[in-house]
Structures are given as C-alpha cells and as structure tokens.
Design a protein around this motif. Sequence first.
Motif, PDB file in Angstrom:
ATOM      1  N   SER A 266       0.880  -1.173   0.000  1.00 51.40           N
ATOM      2  CA  SER A 266       0.000   0.000   0.000  1.00 51.40           C
ATOM      3  C   SER A 266       0.915   1.218   0.000  1.00 51.40           C
ATOM      4  O   SER A 266       2.135   1.088  -0.010  1.00 51.40           O
ATOM      5  CB  SER A 266      -0.923   0.012   1.227  1.00 51.40           C
ATOM      6  N   MET A 267       0.322   2.385   0.028  1.00 58.36           N
ATOM      7  CA  MET A 267       1.141   3.593   0.077  1.00 58.36           C
ATOM      8  C   MET A 267       2.070   3.581   1.279  1.00 58.36           C
ATOM      9  O   MET A 267       3.176   4.109   1.235  1.00 58.36           O
ATOM     10  CB  MET A 267       0.226   4.816   0.121  1.00 58.36           C
ATOM     11  N   ARG A 268       1.632   2.960   2.376  1.00 57.94           N
ATOM     12  CA  ARG A 268       2.386   3.006   3.620  1.00 57.94           C
ATOM     13  C   ARG A 268       3.114   1.717   3.976  1.00 57.94           C
ATOM     14  O   ARG A 268       4.090   1.746   4.702  1.00 57.94           O
ATOM     15  CB  ARG A 268       1.427   3.351   4.783  1.00 57.94           C
ATOM     16  N   ARG A 269       2.636   0.601   3.494  1.00 61.45           N
ATOM     17  CA  ARG A 269       3.126  -0.688   3.987  1.00 61.45           C
ATOM     18  C   ARG A 269       4.128  -1.335   3.032  1.00 61.45           C
ATOM     19  O   ARG A 269       3.832  -1.552   1.848  1.00 61.45           O
ATOM     20  CB  ARG A 269       1.945  -1.632   4.209  1.00 61.45           C
ATOM     21  N   PHE A 270       5.298  -1.688   3.587  1.00 57.04           N
ATOM     22  CA  PHE A 270       6.351  -2.358   2.836  1.00 57.04           C
ATOM     23  C   PHE A 270       6.723  -3.635   3.592  1.00 57.04           C
ATOM     24  O   PHE A 270       7.011  -3.593   4.788  1.00 57.04           O
ATOM     25  CB  PHE A 270       7.565  -1.452   2.685  1.00 57.04           C
ATOM     26  N   VAL A 271       6.712  -4.772   2.887  1.00 59.84           N
ATOM     27  CA  VAL A 271       6.859  -6.066   3.537  1.00 59.84           C
ATOM     28  C   VAL A 271       7.903  -6.915   2.814  1.00 59.84           C
ATOM     29  O   VAL A 271       7.936  -6.967   1.583  1.00 59.84           O
ATOM     30  CB  VAL A 271       5.511  -6.832   3.549  1.00 59.84           C
ATOM     31  N   LYS A 272       8.742  -7.589   3.593  1.00 56.57           N
ATOM     32  CA  LYS A 272       9.641  -8.587   3.028  1.00 56.57           C
ATOM     33  C   LYS A 272       8.929  -9.935   3.038  1.00 56.57           C
ATOM     34  O   LYS A 272       8.349 -10.333   4.050  1.00 56.57           O
ATOM     35  CB  LYS A 272      10.927  -8.674   3.843  1.00 56.57           C
ATOM     36  N   ASP A 273       8.974 -10.624   1.907  1.00 56.09           N
ATOM     37  CA  ASP A 273       8.362 -11.951   1.792  1.00 56.09           C
ATOM     38  C   ASP A 273       6.920 -11.960   2.292  1.00 56.09           C
ATOM     39  O   ASP A 273       6.562 -12.688   3.232  1.00 56.09           O
ATOM     40  CB  ASP A 273       9.173 -12.982   2.579  1.00 56.09           C
ATOM     41  N   PRO A 274       6.025 -11.152   1.689  1.00 52.64           N
ATOM     42  CA  PRO A 274       4.633 -11.121   2.158  1.00 52.64           C
ATOM     43  C   PRO A 274       3.932 -12.446   1.960  1.00 52.64           C
ATOM     44  O   PRO A 274       4.176 -13.174   0.990  1.00 52.64           O
ATOM     45  CB  PRO A 274       3.997 -10.032   1.279  1.00 52.64           C
ATOM     46  N   ASP A 275       3.068 -12.763   2.912  1.00 53.20           N
ATOM     47  CA  ASP A 275       2.265 -13.975   2.850  1.00 53.20           C
ATOM     48  C   ASP A 275       1.136 -13.766   1.835  1.00 53.20           C
ATOM     49  O   ASP A 275       0.354 -12.819   1.968  1.00 53.20           O
ATOM     50  CB  ASP A 275       1.682 -14.276   4.237  1.00 53.20           C
ATOM     51  N   PRO A 276       1.030 -14.615   0.809  1.00 54.98           N
ATOM     52  CA  PRO A 276      -0.061 -14.455  -0.173  1.00 54.98           C
ATOM     53  C   PRO A 276      -1.436 -14.440   0.466  1.00 54.98           C
ATOM     54  O   PRO A 276      -2.361 -13.794  -0.047  1.00 54.98           O
ATOM     55  CB  PRO A 276       0.109 -15.669  -1.092  1.00 54.98           C
ATOM     56  N   LEU A 277      -1.593 -15.160   1.595  1.00 56.02           N
ATOM     57  CA  LEU A 277      -2.900 -15.194   2.268  1.00 56.02           C
ATOM     58  C   LEU A 277      -3.226 -13.848   2.905  1.00 56.02           C
ATOM     59  O   LEU A 277      -4.377 -13.598   3.282  1.00 56.02           O
ATOM     60  CB  LEU A 277      -2.901 -16.287   3.335  1.00 56.02           C
ATOM     61  N   ASP A 278      -2.221 -12.978   3.042  1.00 59.85           N
ATOM     62  CA  ASP A 278      -2.418 -11.675   3.669  1.00 59.85           C
ATOM     63  C   ASP A 278      -2.794 -10.605   2.652  1.00 59.85           C
ATOM     64  O   ASP A 278      -2.882  -9.438   2.976  1.00 59.85           O
ATOM     65  CB  ASP A 278      -1.130 -11.264   4.393  1.00 59.85           C
ATOM     66  N   GLN A 279      -3.016 -11.014   1.409  1.00 52.67           N
ATOM     67  CA  GLN A 279      -3.271 -10.044   0.349  1.00 52.67           C
ATOM     68  C   GLN A 279      -4.639 -10.235  -0.288  1.00 52.67           C
ATOM     69  O   GLN A 279      -4.866  -9.830  -1.418  1.00 52.67           O
ATOM     70  CB  GLN A 279      -2.164 -10.153  -0.711  1.00 52.67           C
ATOM     71  N   GLY A 280      -5.547 -10.870   0.454  1.00 56.94           N
ATOM     72  CA  GLY A 280      -6.902 -11.044  -0.043  1.00 56.94           C
ATOM     73  C   GLY A 280      -7.729  -9.781   0.121  1.00 56.94           C
ATOM     74  O   GLY A 280      -7.263  -8.762   0.629  1.00 56.94           O
ATOM     75  N   SER A 281      -8.979  -9.847  -0.296  1.00 47.27           N
ATOM     76  CA  SER A 281      -9.839  -8.667  -0.210  1.00 47.27           C
ATOM     77  C   SER A 281     -10.184  -8.358   1.245  1.00 47.27           C
ATOM     78  O   SER A 281     -10.075  -9.204   2.130  1.00 47.27           O
ATOM     79  CB  SER A 281     -11.120  -8.891  -1.014  1.00 47.27           C
ATOM     80  N   CYS A 282     -10.583  -7.123   1.478  1.00 40.77           N
ATOM     81  CA  CYS A 282     -10.927  -6.707   2.837  1.00 40.77           C
ATOM     82  C   CYS A 282     -12.167  -5.827   2.794  1.00 40.77           C
ATOM     83  O   CYS A 282     -12.603  -5.386   1.738  1.00 40.77           O
ATOM     84  CB  CYS A 282      -9.753  -5.966   3.482  1.00 40.77           C
ATOM     85  N   GLY A 283     -12.715  -5.588   3.970  1.00 41.25           N
ATOM     86  CA  GLY A 283     -13.872  -4.713   4.037  1.00 41.25           C
ATOM     87  C   GLY A 283     -15.138  -5.382   4.531  1.00 41.25           C
ATOM     88  O   GLY A 283     -16.135  -4.712   4.783  1.00 41.25           O
ATOM     89  N   PHE A 284     -15.103  -6.725   4.687  1.00 43.79           N
ATOM     90  CA  PHE A 284     -16.301  -7.420   5.128  1.00 43.79           C
ATOM     91  C   PHE A 284     -16.116  -8.165   6.441  1.00 43.79           C
ATOM     92  O   PHE A 284     -17.057  -8.731   6.971  1.00 43.79           O
ATOM     93  CB  PHE A 284     -16.772  -8.400   4.052  1.00 43.79           C
ATOM     94  N   GLY A 285     -14.904  -8.191   6.955  1.00 46.23           N
ATOM     95  CA  GLY A 285     -14.677  -8.858   8.228  1.00 46.23           C
ATOM     96  C   GLY A 285     -15.297  -8.080   9.378  1.00 46.23           C
ATOM     97  O   GLY A 285     -15.499  -6.867   9.300  1.00 46.23           O
TER      98      GLY A 285
END
Length: 423
Positions: A266-285
């Motif tokens: 995202s504009m703010r978030r930088f990650v090493k080796d991101p988990d693919p499961l952490d990149q799903g859609s959001c907004g309904f949880g």
Amino acid sequence: MDNPYVQYMYSYPHKTAYGPLSGIRLEDYIQRLSGGQNSLYFHIPFCQSKCGYCNLFSVTGQSDEFMSAYVDAMERQAEQLRTILPKGADFSDLTLGGGTPLLLSEKQLERVFSIARDRMGFEGKSVIVETSPAQTTEEKAALLKENGVTRVSMGVQSFHDEELRTLNRRHRVWQVHRAARILKKSKFPCINLDLIYGIPGQTVESLLDSAGQAAAYEPEEMFVYPLYIKNGTFLAQKMSIHPETVYGMYQELRDFLKERGYKQLSMRRFVKDPDPLDQGSCGFGNTISVGCGGRSYIGELHFCTPFALGQRSCMDILQKYMQKKDFLEVTHGYLLSEEEMRRRYVIKNILFCCGIDKEEYRCRFDSEPQKDYPLLTEWIRNGLAVADSAKICLTEKGISLSDFLGPKLMSEAIREKMRKWRY
C-alpha cells in the motif's frame, strides 16, 4: 500538482462521521459473528505524553490505580459480550492498540491477555501489539512472547533526536536502538518499524539515514507515514513542509525500501516476503473492540465510544466508559446503507495492492465497479489504475497518490458529517 495529502483513508466511514444511535442492541447483530471472519481489538488509551501529530483517542499522566480500574472495566465489558457471543464466533486475530499498550504494568498486561482468552474465548494464532521505544523492556518483551504475540509494531518515526523533538516525541534515538535490539533478540515472527516523512527540518538525506538505520535491524515490515498536522494537535500551529517536497521524500523512501527487498503493499506498507494469504480482499470482516476508543464493525453497523482529542474531553468520555453498566447498548456510530457498503469495499480494496476483485464485487453487489464508480475508468485512462478481467488495481503512480484519490470515493453525506465535526 494538487496537494497529494488530503486524508489518510485507513477506514470508511471516518470516525468523525459517527453520531448518536438509538434503539440498537448488540444482541440483534452479534449472531453475524458465527462462522464469519472476526477480529478482536483491545484499546489501551494511555500514553506517557501526547505526540505532536497525534489525533487518536488517548490520555496522559494516569496513575497505576486508574489504569487498573480501566482494565476492570474492560473485563466487565468482555463478560457482558461473552454472554451473547454465538457458537462458532471465533476470533482469528487479536490486536492491542492505543495509546501505548506497554505503558501498562506487567500484571495489567497479563490481565488483558487473560481477558481475551478467558472472557472472549480468543484462541487465534495472530496477536499484534503496538509499542513505543521507551516502553519496550526485556521483561515486557518476554511477557509478549509468553502470550503468543506474533507481530510487534514500534513507532520509531525518526533516528534523529532533533526530528523527534519537533514531533514532540519523548523517546530518544538511543532508546530506539535499545528497543529494536530487544525485539530482535526476542525473535518475534514479525517486527514492524514506523517512520514519518515530511517532518519540519527533515531532509531527504536525514530521512534515508533513518530508513537505513531501521532497515539494518531487518524488520519484516516497515510502515512509512506522511506527517499530517491536524487541528487540535500540538503541531497545529507549527510550520510544515511544502506538499511537493513531502511527495519527493516519499518517492525517494519508496525506492530505497524496494531496492532493499521490501514489496510495497500500500502507500504506507512495505513487507519482506509477504504472505499471499495476507493479500486477499478486505472490508467485510467483523471486529469487536473492547475498551474505550476502539471501533467495532458488524456488517453495516459501525460503532464506538464518542471520539475526542483534548485531554479533558477524552477523560470525560473515559470516565463515563469506566462507570458504564450496560455495554450491550449501542449509542454512537454509523449504520451504513447498501451504497456506503459498496463504497467501503471499493475504498478498502483499491488502496491496497490486492485491488478490487470484479467477481467478488458482482457477487456481493450484483453490479460492476466501473459502472457504479466511473472515476475508476478515469483513473485507468490516466495511468493511475490498471484493469484486467479479474481485478482493478492502482499503478505505482496511483498508490503514491492514495491520500488524494481515496477521498474522491467518499459520499457527500459522509463528507458533510465530517465537516460538521468539531474537536
């Protein structure tokens, strides 16, 4: 160019759009937690001092006795929530935010974790805690490890004392290094370090020096925030840096982190080796918050205690929370219409690299995102977004302008409520 820093869109609707609600009981909504994606959030509204840019719900200078009484109130709230939680209402993650959660004593922190487990039935594997350098000790780090904490996020902001003083941060660089060494030694699965750019007096050189010192600790994540100077904060009457200069700093910082192996999510978030499961859609949880100042989301019902900035106003709200008898009555929040739910989905997904899933949008709203929001087509035409048969995502240029583009998707009704809010 226009000012690219209009508003940080970390949630929608914004808390300043919330207002009084009546006739709403949690019992009527809580069943939606059964079988859904649920998060648990505990708000600890205590800080050693108020940062110059802070517009969060927090208070300073409270005694150990007062903080213990607050934890008592959290336990009473959790007890009432437990009586109405449906079977199958599992929480996948727990976050302790604030404020500064580690300002609590070890005994108080242990109680908070116990409330999550014993009262709310938390058995999830993801536990996130926010901390500050001055409050990060070996003893408290060990306590976090014992309670299964998987991610620690530390607000560093800068590795230059002069810049920290400008921000009215009370910690110093030597404390940052000490705290970072403690966290590394503790071997948490994920360590996040926050930096701020656009600090008055900051240069590209000093910013990249801070980024280099942070990266030397090899944190799994780094969040980088532009400095927003909001009404009601310490810095409100201070000088600021020209937006174009701040934007140039962002570009240099983004490239610096990407060159060191961090992927931008995202504009703010930088990650090493991101988990693919952490990149799903959001907004309904769904999120259930315990404590004063945290927000809860159950479908279209968003609610919290009233929001304030000043110490006196926050204390008044905090004391009312601690005296409250019925935590199941919802009196302050926002009931989202179907249109606002669509907007929330689009905003929360377009501003992250996961993008808008077209098929999911069709299934949820029986429509097409570009039909409902022609602005998306305009962004694609202007090189700010890209689309294929599956998704609509911002380009690198679009991501860099998230705080300019995101607010354009807000409804006029939300804008009007936010304009009327007074700190």
